[in-house]
Write a protein that holds these residues in place. Structure first.
Motif, mmCIF file in Angstrom:
data_model
loop_
_atom_site.group_PDB
_atom_site.id
_atom_site.type_symbol
_atom_site.label_atom_id
_atom_site.label_comp_id
_atom_site.label_asym_id
_atom_site.label_seq_id
_atom_site.Cartn_x
_atom_site.Cartn_y
_atom_site.Cartn_z
ATOM 1 N N VAL A 29 0.857 -1.180 0.000
ATOM 2 C CA VAL A 29 0.000 0.000 0.000
ATOM 3 C C VAL A 29 0.891 1.227 0.000
ATOM 4 O O VAL A 29 1.680 1.431 0.916
ATOM 5 N N ASP A 30 0.808 2.038 -1.050
ATOM 6 C CA ASP A 30 1.571 3.276 -1.133
ATOM 7 C C ASP A 30 0.760 4.382 -0.470
ATOM 8 O O ASP A 30 -0.375 4.657 -0.859
ATOM 9 N N LEU A 31 1.336 5.024 0.550
ATOM 10 C CA LEU A 31 0.595 6.018 1.330
ATOM 11 C C LEU A 31 0.120 7.185 0.469
ATOM 12 O O LEU A 31 -1.003 7.668 0.619
ATOM 13 N N ALA A 32 0.987 7.653 -0.431
ATOM 14 C CA ALA A 32 0.612 8.789 -1.278
ATOM 15 C C ALA A 32 -0.528 8.400 -2.212
ATOM 16 O O ALA A 32 -1.474 9.171 -2.420
ATOM 17 N N GLU A 33 -0.467 7.184 -2.787
ATOM 18 C CA GLU A 33 -1.535 6.738 -3.680
ATOM 19 C C GLU A 33 -2.836 6.528 -2.918
ATOM 20 O O GLU A 33 -3.916 6.824 -3.425
ATOM 21 N N GLN A 34 -2.740 5.999 -1.686
ATOM 22 C CA GLN A 34 -3.947 5.798 -0.882
ATOM 23 C C GLN A 34 -4.614 7.135 -0.581
ATOM 24 O O GLN A 34 -5.845 7.268 -0.633
ATOM 25 N N SER A 35 -3.787 8.147 -0.285
ATOM 26 C CA SER A 35 -4.329 9.468 -0.002
ATOM 27 C C SER A 35 -5.009 10.052 -1.240
ATOM 28 O O SER A 35 -6.101 10.613 -1.156
ATOM 29 N N GLN A 139 2.329 34.889 -2.235
ATOM 30 C CA GLN A 139 2.131 35.125 -0.803
ATOM 31 C C GLN A 139 1.858 33.841 -0.024
ATOM 32 O O GLN A 139 2.117 33.770 1.175
ATOM 33 N N CYS A 140 1.325 32.807 -0.709
ATOM 34 C CA CYS A 140 0.995 31.542 -0.043
ATOM 35 C C CYS A 140 1.684 30.378 -0.758
ATOM 36 O O CYS A 140 1.593 30.262 -1.985
ATOM 37 N N LEU A 141 2.339 29.547 -0.001
ATOM 38 C CA LEU A 141 2.957 28.329 -0.524
ATOM 39 C C LEU A 141 2.255 27.124 0.084
ATOM 40 O O LEU A 141 2.070 27.051 1.305
ATOM 41 N N CYS A 142 1.891 26.157 -0.745
ATOM 42 C CA CYS A 142 1.298 24.913 -0.247
ATOM 43 C C CYS A 142 2.112 23.750 -0.793
ATOM 44 O O CYS A 142 2.249 23.604 -2.020
ATOM 45 N N VAL A 143 2.648 22.916 0.093
ATOM 46 C CA VAL A 143 3.498 21.790 -0.299
ATOM 47 C C VAL A 143 2.729 20.489 -0.102
ATOM 48 O O VAL A 143 2.155 20.237 0.960
ATOM 49 N N ALA A 144 2.732 19.651 -1.154
ATOM 50 C CA ALA A 144 2.090 18.332 -1.106
ATOM 51 C C ALA A 144 3.118 17.282 -1.545
ATOM 52 O O ALA A 144 4.058 17.600 -2.278
ATOM 53 N N PRO A 145 2.957 16.019 -1.121
ATOM 54 C CA PRO A 145 3.988 15.013 -1.397
ATOM 55 C C PRO A 145 4.102 14.561 -2.850
ATOM 56 O O PRO A 145 5.159 14.131 -3.273
ATOM 57 N N THR A 146 3.026 14.625 -3.645
ATOM 58 C CA THR A 146 3.094 14.204 -5.046
ATOM 59 C C THR A 146 2.377 15.225 -5.917
ATOM 60 O O THR A 146 1.529 15.981 -5.438
ATOM 61 N N TYR A 147 2.727 15.207 -7.217
ATOM 62 C CA TYR A 147 2.103 16.191 -8.104
ATOM 63 C C TYR A 147 0.615 15.922 -8.270
ATOM 64 O O TYR A 147 -0.185 16.858 -8.434
ATOM 65 N N GLU A 148 0.184 14.632 -8.176
ATOM 66 C CA GLU A 148 -1.245 14.331 -8.278
ATOM 67 C C GLU A 148 -2.016 14.944 -7.119
ATOM 68 O O GLU A 148 -3.099 15.502 -7.288
ATOM 69 N N LEU A 149 -1.432 14.844 -5.901
ATOM 70 C CA LEU A 149 -2.092 15.431 -4.728
ATOM 71 C C LEU A 149 -2.098 16.956 -4.820
ATOM 72 O O LEU A 149 -3.064 17.610 -4.417
ATOM 73 N N ALA A 150 -1.020 17.526 -5.366
ATOM 74 C CA ALA A 150 -0.971 18.977 -5.559
ATOM 75 C C ALA A 150 -2.084 19.425 -6.509
ATOM 76 O O ALA A 150 -2.753 20.438 -6.272
#
Length: 439
Positions: A29-35, A139-150
């Motif tokens: 189970v890949d955590l990023a894919e599950q998310s 002014q705002c930065l949002c960081v996500a673990p993968t480009y799909e989640l971004a």
């Protein structure tokens, strides 16, 4: 109290079937894919009775929560965007998090909440409220673990900001090439740690000292991925000390909290307690079998004696899941197959059909063992019992698997196929682990 009940499909117990998939520890189970999977299939907030705990940085400060979005005194065009998305009232996490995120002076926040609780909408609303469109810099930065989640986060911001055309958004993701001669004028940038770091340092598209809100989403996934944790810390070090920091995570394990404490100074902490998965409403049985064909016969017999709304059948390997799905289809059963080699969009489509009732039976591996709530599931079958890499009972996976039934206080059934002395020992280990199960 729950009891394992024996239903003897045959009296002969042979040695365990060798691992047919060549995958000793089953379907990973890949955590990023599950998310991402959860984000793709959730079209509405999860109904829950979770309790919210708030630990304030300043315990003497009054604790505010809201019951309506109007109480937040948002810009009319932003409120229109919220209602246009179908949010009629704040969710549990939003009631407590939004007043903290929108407070003046700015307050830092660490929040724990599972998928479907509205946290993406909460920090998207905070960023949109925070931006001053007259300032033509990021002014705002949002960081996500993968480009799909971004991209998923960006879609929420675009929908919510539909009536705020002056607020601009950019994606710092692989393949998105920007003009490196001029600084970005987009107010909000969402992306992955490596690309955002490059935009701040190597290409100087963003002045990190001008960032006034920093959001770090899916922190538990982030620190599980090689390099992302360190890149996120490097981005954090570039920011102004007065920048507002918001961190979100589905879990609050020690590793997550150590990371959070390192990047979020003087935080308010919000925990959304997960409803305990309970075995109280789930009747559990095991069936003694000789081999996989015997298990298949026992499974087909279940159809004849149970009225099934929907069922989930778990296998250890992709190969076994594929064989079982094909065998069931040959017997005339309508079955959907879900396993890890499928693209995440394909998996989301299968689960969507299952949730909508177009598929009655889902044969799957551990990729679907947690986080997928389907109210109509009345039967879970462990065609293969869950084991860890050492061959011992994987109690946590067992709980997550059978927890797909008995949801929302309904009654459910879990049937475990036992095909060897070894798997009988696994059943005994599971019994011993869960103290509420009688022997």
């Amino acid at each position: 109290k729950n009891h394992f009940k024996k239903n003897t499909g045959s009296n002969v117990v042979q040695n365990k079937i060798p691992d047919e998939g060549g995958e000793g520890d089953g379907d990973k189970v890949d955590l990023a894919e599950q998310s991402l999977l959860n984000k793709l299939i959730r079209h509405s907030l999860v109904k829950n009775r979770n309790q919210v705990e708030v630990q304030q940085a300043d315990p003497n400060s009054p604790l505010f929560s809201v019951k309506t979005f109007q109480e937040l005194r948002l810009k009319p065009e932003l409120l229109q965007g919220v209602f246009n998305m179908g949010f009629n009232r704040p969710s549990r996490i939003q009631e407590n998090a939004l007043p903290l995120m929108l407070a003046e002076p700015h307050q830092n926040l660490i929040a724990q909440s599972q998928s479907g609780t509205g946290k993406t909408a909460a920090f998207s609303l905070a960023m949109l409220s925070h931006v001053n469109p007259d300032n033509t810099w990021t002014q705002c930065l949002c960081v996500a673990p993968t480009y799909e989640l971004a991209l998923q986060i960006g879609q929420v911001i675009e929908q919510m900001g539909k009536f705020c055309p002056s607020v601009k958004l950019a994606y710092a993701i692989r393949g998105n090439r920007m003009d490196r001669r001029v600084k970005l004028q987009e107010h909000i940038v969402i992306g992955t740690p490596g690309t955002i770091l490059d935009w701040c340092t190597k290409y100087k598209l963003i002045d990190p000292k001008k960032i006034t809100m920093f959001v770090l989403d899916e922190a538990d996934v982030m620190i599980a991925m090689q390099g992302h944790r360190d890149q996120s810390i490097r981005i954090h070090r570039l920011l102004n000390k007065n920048c507002q920091m918001l961190l979100f995570s589905a879990t609050f394990e020690d590793s997550v909290m150590k990371f959070a404490e390192r990047v979020i100074p003087d935080p308010n902490i919000i925990r959304l307690k997960r409803e305990e998965e309970t075995l109280d409403t789930i009747k559990q049985f095991y069936v003694l079998c000789r081999e996989k064909e015997d298990k298949f016969t026992a499974l087909c017999n279940l159809y004849g004696c149970l009225t099934i709304a929907q069922a989930m059948i778990f296998c250890h390997t992709r190969k076994m899941a594929g064989w079982l799905a094909c065998s069931l289809i040959k017997e005339g059963h309508q079955v959907a197959l879900l396993s890890g080699e499928m693209a995440v969009e394909q998996r989301a489509a299968v689960i969507e059909r299952f949730k909508n009732g177009r598929e009655k039976v889902l044969v799957t591996t551990n990729v679907c063992s947690r986080g997928i709530d389907v109210e109509q599931v009345s039967l879970v079958v462990n065609f293969d019992l869950p084991v860890d890499v050492e061959g011992n009972a994987d109690n946590e996976t067992y709980l997550h698997r059978i927890g797909r039934t008995g949801r929302f206080g309904r009654r459910g059934f879990a049937v475990n196929m036992v095909d060897s002395e070894n798997s009988m020992e696994i059943i005994k280990q599971i019994e011993m682990h869960f103290s509420e199960i009688s022997f």
